[in-house]
Design a protein around this motif. Structure first.
Motif, mmCIF file in Angstrom:
data_model
loop_
_atom_site.group_PDB
_atom_site.id
_atom_site.type_symbol
_atom_site.label_atom_id
_atom_site.label_comp_id
_atom_site.label_asym_id
_atom_site.label_seq_id
_atom_site.Cartn_x
_atom_site.Cartn_y
_atom_site.Cartn_z
ATOM 1 N N ILE A 299 -5.652 -2.812 2.822
ATOM 2 C CA ILE A 299 -4.384 -2.964 3.559
ATOM 3 C C ILE A 299 -4.494 -4.213 4.442
ATOM 4 O O ILE A 299 -5.216 -4.219 5.447
ATOM 5 N N LEU A 300 -3.794 -5.286 4.018
ATOM 6 C CA LEU A 300 -3.837 -6.552 4.780
ATOM 7 C C LEU A 300 -2.771 -6.476 5.895
ATOM 8 O O LEU A 300 -1.577 -6.541 5.628
ATOM 9 N N GLY A 301 -3.222 -6.352 7.133
ATOM 10 C CA GLY A 301 -2.266 -6.229 8.243
ATOM 11 C C GLY A 301 -1.924 -4.775 8.443
ATOM 12 O O GLY A 301 -0.944 -4.269 7.894
ATOM 13 N N CYS A 302 -2.801 -4.072 9.190
ATOM 14 C CA CYS A 302 -2.606 -2.615 9.347
ATOM 15 C C CYS A 302 -1.954 -2.330 10.711
ATOM 16 O O CYS A 302 -2.587 -1.780 11.623
ATOM 17 N N GLY A 303 -0.679 -2.748 10.785
ATOM 18 C CA GLY A 303 0.071 -2.511 12.032
ATOM 19 C C GLY A 303 0.846 -1.205 11.927
ATOM 20 O O GLY A 303 0.376 -0.248 11.309
ATOM 21 N N VAL A 304 2.067 -1.190 12.477
ATOM 22 C CA VAL A 304 2.850 0.060 12.542
ATOM 23 C C VAL A 304 3.061 0.639 11.150
ATOM 24 O O VAL A 304 2.702 1.774 10.857
ATOM 25 N N PRO B 193 -6.771 6.239 -3.884
ATOM 26 C CA PRO B 193 -7.996 5.436 -3.765
ATOM 27 C C PRO B 193 -9.149 6.327 -3.263
ATOM 28 O O PRO B 193 -8.903 7.307 -2.565
ATOM 29 N N SER B 194 -10.353 5.964 -3.630
ATOM 30 C CA SER B 194 -11.514 6.678 -3.049
ATOM 31 C C SER B 194 -11.838 6.056 -1.694
ATOM 32 O O SER B 194 -12.375 6.675 -0.803
ATOM 33 N N LYS B 195 -11.410 4.752 -1.559
ATOM 34 C CA LYS B 195 -11.749 4.051 -0.310
ATOM 35 C C LYS B 195 -10.566 3.168 0.115
ATOM 36 O O LYS B 195 -9.918 2.534 -0.730
ATOM 37 N N ILE B 196 -10.276 3.150 1.425
ATOM 38 C CA ILE B 196 -9.251 2.238 1.958
ATOM 39 C C ILE B 196 -9.936 1.310 2.967
ATOM 40 O O ILE B 196 -10.604 1.785 3.890
ATOM 41 N N ILE B 197 -9.766 -0.011 2.733
ATOM 42 C CA ILE B 197 -10.302 -0.989 3.712
ATOM 43 C C ILE B 197 -9.105 -1.558 4.477
ATOM 44 O O ILE B 197 -8.203 -2.160 3.874
ATOM 45 N N THR B 198 -9.065 -1.316 5.759
ATOM 46 C CA THR B 198 -7.951 -1.878 6.554
ATOM 47 C C THR B 198 -8.414 -3.199 7.169
ATOM 48 O O THR B 198 -9.534 -3.309 7.664
ATOM 49 N N CYS B 199 -7.540 -4.210 7.084
ATOM 50 C CA CYS B 199 -7.900 -5.564 7.553
ATOM 51 C C CYS B 199 -6.930 -5.975 8.663
ATOM 52 O O CYS B 199 -5.737 -6.132 8.410
ATOM 53 N N VAL C 264 -6.181 -2.736 -5.602
ATOM 54 C CA VAL C 264 -4.783 -2.682 -5.136
ATOM 55 C C VAL C 264 -4.758 -3.201 -3.699
ATOM 56 O O VAL C 264 -5.595 -2.808 -2.868
ATOM 57 N N VAL C 265 -3.809 -4.117 -3.441
ATOM 58 C CA VAL C 265 -3.711 -4.727 -2.106
ATOM 59 C C VAL C 265 -2.323 -4.447 -1.539
ATOM 60 O O VAL C 265 -1.301 -4.694 -2.189
ATOM 61 N N LEU C 266 -2.295 -3.862 -0.337
ATOM 62 C CA LEU C 266 -1.018 -3.582 0.343
ATOM 63 C C LEU C 266 -0.837 -4.624 1.446
ATOM 64 O O LEU C 266 -1.672 -4.732 2.353
ATOM 65 N N LEU C 267 0.226 -5.438 1.356
ATOM 66 C CA LEU C 267 0.495 -6.485 2.363
ATOM 67 C C LEU C 267 1.431 -5.897 3.425
ATOM 68 O O LEU C 267 2.596 -5.637 3.172
ATOM 69 N N GLY C 268 0.857 -5.690 4.637
ATOM 70 C CA GLY C 268 1.650 -5.050 5.703
ATOM 71 C C GLY C 268 1.904 -5.963 6.881
ATOM 72 O O GLY C 268 2.338 -5.532 7.946
ATOM 73 N N LYS D 68 -5.100 -8.752 -8.926
ATOM 74 C CA LYS D 68 -4.991 -7.475 -8.199
ATOM 75 C C LYS D 68 -3.523 -7.046 -8.205
ATOM 76 O O LYS D 68 -2.616 -7.874 -8.285
ATOM 77 N N LEU D 69 -3.276 -5.768 -8.028
ATOM 78 C CA LEU D 69 -1.896 -5.265 -7.902
ATOM 79 C C LEU D 69 -1.491 -5.401 -6.431
ATOM 80 O O LEU D 69 -2.064 -4.747 -5.546
ATOM 81 N N LEU D 70 -0.522 -6.292 -6.172
ATOM 82 C CA LEU D 70 -0.090 -6.551 -4.791
ATOM 83 C C LEU D 70 1.191 -5.782 -4.481
ATOM 84 O O LEU D 70 2.218 -5.955 -5.145
ATOM 85 N N ILE D 71 1.120 -4.892 -3.466
ATOM 86 C CA ILE D 71 2.306 -4.141 -3.000
ATOM 87 C C ILE D 71 2.721 -4.777 -1.662
ATOM 88 O O ILE D 71 1.987 -4.688 -0.680
ATOM 89 N N SER D 72 3.884 -5.460 -1.655
ATOM 90 C CA SER D 72 4.263 -6.218 -0.452
ATOM 91 C C SER D 72 5.378 -5.533 0.334
ATOM 92 O O SER D 72 6.438 -5.213 -0.216
#
Lengths: 286, 286, 286, 286
Positions: free
Chosen positions: D7-12, D37-43, D85-89, D109-113
């Motif tokens: 999760i790129l940008g783990c704000g609200v 996911p088995s693992k979530i990396i928050t950035c 999988v990358v979540l752009l937040g 990668k699968l980008l979810i924006s």
């Protein structure tokens, strides 16, 4: 660190800032003290206007921060040369002529511009450290609001100095320059819109039989008191608005008529129009 | 001359007046000092609300005018008996029960009523010296506006005492009772109308791209600053309004849109509607 | 304490309450258990409608609170005689005939009336313990809202029973009877106004190119999700509204157009009109 | 198949998704389990904001689907490298800088924006499998609505994974990208429009004499209950609307006033304006 502040064009707004800065209470500590100039050179275009400044300063007591004032006319270049901070207080249409007159010496100085419509790009032709200020007429009474935008070269250390000087005439609000047309409408023209609202409340009282003077006093105190209530309570205006509404009472009845007559959208449209004209005027000047 | 003040119904507004009078700065001279009670007896309807008043008073320092406070519940009769000035702070729909409860002892006392809608005629059934007050929510923060009407029996000497007490929470404006419905609309409901105006200016800034917090700060300062400008300059709002208008500029453009959208008439119609409902509610109570 | 509940007129709303009460989860404790009847007698006017109720009950499993149901027609008197709580579910124009039919036996029973427009005075001619309920069509799906007013004789102990029964079909809100016309407009007619809003959002999506089904799904979820956000956050709607507004963004732009088009005052005027007609219809019935 | 989600940008909004996915009930079967996911990396961009995520996760119990969380800052590249999988937040104006920072590793990668205004074309410069999501503030409470558009390269197999993740915060609605401006207006800004409707119903109750708190409760329940009625009945809103209308009754009277005042067209115009501004803002970004 003491420095000299030159005020180019010391008319109504220039004099408001001069007297506010000169008479500011003693700085709380050394850091704050450093924001105040030891000397202010006021630069006017002719003898009578320079004399007006001299007469004003004579009405002052000793400056709590020990500031000295030198009132001049026709000596812009030497004043700017001596100063490290320059406040541009001329009318917008005179600014070009005045700035060109000091072009040789203003480079590297911190330029604080009150000239409406003059963009940071345009001002940066003279010096790279520029801050553009949109303030309003209540500043003359120390109750202004001043929106300030900076050029990229203004350092973090310089901003508190601008903040301290500008805050003497009112509330300091920093915003990016893209908001300047909006600030022109909300802050620059805002007082006229509030005066329209004040007149409306006054005329309401008058229409309902309250004499003019009492209508004016009540309208003014309700306007001021309500803002103080928002300030002190920190609550959202709508939360406070609904607290005033007794069920089935006078307040909600009045609000519903105002909603129906489009008071809110009328005000919003008016402020938008002012911003539109501000940006139009900005285009013409480029 | 010292006297005892009884506050019948010491809720939100009663407590605002209690703390403002108790904490008022030391009276300038003996004449003013005589306007302050030596003792205030607060009367609530149950133990928890009386305890709330006790807790409030414990947060105060020594009263600059040496006022003592006795917080009671269920002792209205003895409190009114001891007092020479009675402040009625109950909700309007509770006033009848409370006043009937002290009918035997309130005769001859100076009754200051905050109960909206209660006329001087109705209050005079209990005592002939009555003053009817319409104030508003900013009074809780000491920035209220209070319109006061008197019964014929209130002497010229008694009015300054009422003025001194009421002015602690805001501006005191004396008007004949015929203006009370208008005052209810302009002063009682006024804060809600000003909050609508504040929201409109806030949403204008937001629409024009200024972030919410800065839009709110600018809108509040423009409202407050403009009223201060009118106060300090003493000028007519229209005179000041036109001074803000640069020919062909942003301000006059915005004002014209607001006039076109009927902002002024919308505000006036709203205040009128509030006054109409106030008089309607007054009729129902008779 | 167990008791029998008689439902006079078990049509759409009667059946909604029957199934909600019958299928209510097991009461948490004895106090709550006592609010549930051990037996419900449904009274219809003819065999087919009684059969409809019987068929409905056959679709139910065992009642978690052990409630038994007896579906009848033409036995109103014996049902009311046996019951201690009577639920009036008939259409308003049939209520007089039905109530007169059980006049001899209903005295002293707790009467819960769903008959719109029937006042507590009118119902009190039959029994002194009366509660008047204004609910709405979502109650059929357990998502109703029910405003309840009581006659003076209803004891504090009886109110929780009414609350428990009525809450099975939606939110229970107690208000004095003077608010009943307003409740008729806001709660009774409210769903139709919300359906108008839902249609408006649906048609907006449609106009902007989103297919009907997705427009409907989005509109419904936005309506529901927003109310949940208000519920969970506990914040004032305006505070949340401004949080959604990105400066200069899409939201504030849309809101300003809605303000300008008088959406808010249009809704308020509509609800007011509904309340006006409700009170008019009430007058006609007296 | 297990995978890592970054999760790129783990704000609200990022934290709303993090907690919804982490706390999602145990997947019904293996197919569904594979979507988690088995693992979530928050950035995040700095230590305090990373710590905020760590503190949030510490409030969670064990994840029903066994998900682990690693909270980081300044390690975007390694996180994206490890993830499939990358979540752009991030906020839209920060997205460019963040995406450029991981350009070397995000390909494939699968980008979810969630970045409003960012088109599939713009996102596809970084990876060809892109899905663009427009959601709203109720998502923070799990009651959001999310419109999703996909780039051509996203396979049929990948869509259910996106559906499962996004549905944790609200309703998933797939639409072509051409509908994105409309979705921004209806779904993104929608909550503010519903809050305006809620305020209107609240103020109607207040005007008609119902106290503020009860007016708010009734208005909220009528809004929510009506949507549930539409959902459960599956009926067209107009069908249900006319069912509420007793001939000559309060509801049809209120509806007619709302039509006359242009409530529906006012709402539609407002949503259209929001969509117009959305497309304008989209243009400026290109």
């Amino acid at each position: 660190m003491t420095y000299t502040l030159a005020i180019l064009g010391c008319g109504v707004m220039g004099q408001a800032l001069l007297s506010a800065i000169y008479n500011a209470p003693k700085a709380a500590d050394e850091t704050a003290a450093a924001f105040y100039p030891s000397k202010i050179i006021t630069c006017n275009h002719d003898e009578p206007s320079a004399q007006q400044v001299t007469d004003l300063v004579e009405t002052f007591d000793e400056s709590p921060n020990g500031i000295k004032v030198e009132s001049t006319y026709g000596h812009n270049v030497s004043a700017v040369e001596e100063a490290s901070v320059v406040l541009l207080g001329t009318k917008p249409f005179l600014a070009e002529e005045v700035l060109n007159g000091v072009k040789s010496v203003i480079g590297g100085k911190l330029l604080i511009s009150l000239a409406a419509g003059w963009t940071i790009d345009q001002l940066s032709q003279y010096t790279s450290t520029v801050c553009r200020v949109m303030t309003n007429t209540p500043a003359k009474y120390g109750y202004g609001c001043a929106v300030v935008s900076y050029s990229a070269d203004v350092s973090k250390e310089q901003k508190p100095l601008v903040n301290e000087l500008i805050s003497q005439v009112g509330k300091y609000v920093e915003l990016p320059e893209k908001n300047m047309d909006a600030a022109t409408a909300l802050v620059g023209s805002g007082p006229a819109f509030v005066l329209l609202m004040l007149e409306s409340l006054m005329e309401s009282g008058l229409k309902l039989g309250i004499p003019l003077q009492e209508s004016k006093e009540c309208a003014m105190k309700v306007l001021e008191g309500t803002v103080k209530m928002v300030e002190k309570s920190g609550a959202h205006p709508s939360v406070l608005k609904h607290q005033v509404c007794t069920p089935g009472g006078t307040t909600i009845a009045g609000l519903c008529v105002m909603e129906e007559k489009g008071v809110k959208s009328g005000i919003i449209n008016g402020v938008e129009e002012a911003a539109r004209v501000a940006s139009q005027l900005g285009q013409k000047k480029k």
